[in-house]
Write a protein that holds these residues in place. Structure first.
Motif, PDB file in Angstrom:
ATOM      1  N   ARG A 137      -2.741   4.073  -3.223  1.00 16.85           N
ATOM      2  CA  ARG A 137      -2.927   2.882  -4.297  1.00 16.85           C
ATOM      3  C   ARG A 137      -2.502   1.727  -3.552  1.00 16.85           C
ATOM      4  N   LYS A 138      -3.038   0.630  -4.029  1.00 15.94           N
ATOM      5  CA  LYS A 138      -2.681  -0.702  -3.629  1.00 15.94           C
ATOM      6  C   LYS A 138      -2.045  -1.696  -4.719  1.00 15.94           C
ATOM      7  N   TRP A 168       1.000  -1.187  -0.150  1.00 20.04           N
ATOM      8  CA  TRP A 168      -0.085   0.035  -0.047  1.00 20.04           C
ATOM      9  C   TRP A 168       0.943   1.192  -0.141  1.00 20.04           C
ATOM     10  N   GLN A 169       0.456   2.327  -0.879  1.00 19.50           N
ATOM     11  CA  GLN A 169       1.201   3.545  -0.918  1.00 19.50           C
ATOM     12  C   GLN A 169       0.584   4.638  -0.412  1.00 19.50           C
ATOM     13  N   PRO A 223       2.240   6.777  -8.399  1.00 15.30           N
ATOM     14  CA  PRO A 223       1.082   5.867  -8.500  1.00 15.30           C
ATOM     15  C   PRO A 223       0.194   6.157  -9.872  1.00 15.30           C
ATOM     16  N   GLU A 224       0.634   7.352 -10.471  1.00 16.31           N
ATOM     17  CA  GLU A 224      -0.025   7.714 -11.522  1.00 16.31           C
ATOM     18  C   GLU A 224       0.419   6.916 -12.607  1.00 16.31           C
ATOM     19  N   LYS A 225       1.348   6.173 -12.749  1.00 15.97           N
ATOM     20  CA  LYS A 225       1.826   5.479 -13.914  1.00 15.97           C
ATOM     21  C   LYS A 225       1.567   3.901 -13.842  1.00 15.97           C
ATOM     22  N   GLY A 226       0.416   3.739 -12.826  1.00 17.52           N
ATOM     23  CA  GLY A 226      -0.020   2.368 -12.959  1.00 17.52           C
ATOM     24  C   GLY A 226       0.578   1.227 -12.418  1.00 17.52           C
TER      25      GLY A 226
END
Length: 361
Positions: A207-208, A189-190, A246-249
């Motif tokens: 994100r997870k 988890w971030q 996290p925006e890069k998937g």
């Protein structure tokens, strides 16, 4: 542990000034990696912690690198963070932490209008992230920040690994792992870090991600801030690579180190030699060895295997800047199972096969 985007330029314990052992070295054949067969000895061994040394992180003092510190975990229900100087002496102990596992550090988070450096550790029994300002080691988290909230079962919240990612825009994130978790790609988890409005740290889940083999556990996490990657050791399986942003998937970019390890894949450290080059060091815990891979390229190529004197090494950390006359090309800190941490010179690890970061006078 995180590889730092450090822009700084720049007395060893009695009887411990030792350089690379006269290692027998197997010459590479057909492009295979070098292997050092004799153990490299540290130049410094720290004083002992009380219970169980586990993971270190290095804080580089921006005003005076010779006054840099090593923060190490003492993993026990009555555990602590230990602060060591570059001579391995205990400078401070932060007590009353309930099984602190891994630790990382970062620079320049804005709290109460000021930029601070800090250490973050995982407190397994309370399921909390704990934050302390550097170098004074004062708590800045209102008693801790709960992680993996909503998960069922103690082990699914039992914090272990931790690393900080600082993006190019300056946003800072903590990436946390646990004793066990699902195999569906949500093991890690971030959290985005910010000021809670009262000068303390706030962590917001963003994100997870992260696949898991199910073989043992995931503990060691490392971030390459400059390249924008996060790596973690899926023990007895390999090292997995993802984007740290996290925006890069959540696509898995590579898995490497899947062969040649004796037991668990453990500590991960990243040594930069230039903007895009350097090395990724991964602990082969059962063999007291580190497998050294190229930092650039996917998949990451195995370049060298070194044997160290540290026993059953779990966590590690590395910096690439000159600190003092002993550590002129960087410092590699490795946990040892005798309740100590071992300090190695980078050039002793690198030998003749690997490069060093350029030093600035």
């Amino acid at each position: 542990m995180t590889t730092r985007n450090i822009l700084f330029s720049t007395a060893v314990l009695p009887g411990l000034l030792c350089f690379t052992a006269c290692a027998q070295q197997s010459a590479p054949a057909n492009g295979q990696a070098y292997t050092d067969t004799a153990a490299i000895r540290p130049v410094v061994i720290t004083e002992q912690v009380k219970f169980d040394s586990d993971d270190p992180a290095i804080w580089v003092n921006p005003q005076d690198p010779s006054q840099s510190l090593v923060i190490g975990t003492d993993k026990s229900a009555e555990g602590a963070l230990y602060v060591f100087d570059l001579q391995g002496k205990i400078k401070q102990v932060v007590p009353n932490l309930q099984r602190p596992n891994n630790v990382d550090i970062a620079y320049g988070l804005v709290l109460n209008g000021k930029r601070i450096d800090y250490a973050v550790t995982t407190e397994r029994i309370t399921h909390k992230l704990r934050f302390f300002s550097l170098p004074d080691m004062q708590p800045i988290d209102d008693g801790g920040i709960p992680a993996f909230e909503g998960e069922t079962g103690t082990q699914f919240r039992d914090l272990m690994g931790v690393a900080v990612y600082t993006s190019k825009s300056g946003d800072q994130y903590v990436i946390a792992g646990r004793k066990t978790g699902p195999q569906d790609g949500t093991y890690l988890w971030q959290y985005r870090l910010s000021d809670n409005g009262a000068g303390k740290i706030k962590a917001t889940l963003v994100r997870k991600f992260g696949h898991y083999s199910g073989k043992k556990e995931i503990e060691s996490i490392a971030v390459d801030n400059e390249a924008g990657y996060v790596y973690y050791s899926d023990e007895q399986y390999g090292v997995r690579q993802y984007y740290a942003d996290p925006e890069k998937g959540n696509e898995e970019l590579s898995v490497f180190g899947t062969t040649g390890f004796t037991e668990d894949h453990e500590g991960i450290s990243i040594y930069k030699t230039s903007a895009g080059k350097g090395y990724i060091l991964v602990s082969d815990q059962g063999a007291n060895k580190f497998h050294i891979f190229s930092r650039e390229g996917i998949p990451h190529k195995l370049l060298k295997v070194v044997k160290v004197s540290a026993g059953h090494s779990d966590g590690s950390d590395i910096v690439n800047v000159p600190l003092n006359n002993t550590f002129q090309h960087g410092l590699f800190v490795v946990m040892s199972d005798d309740r100590t941490f071992h300090y190695y010179r980078w050039e002793d690890i690198a030998g003749k096969e690997l490069e060093s970061a350029p030093t600035k006078k």
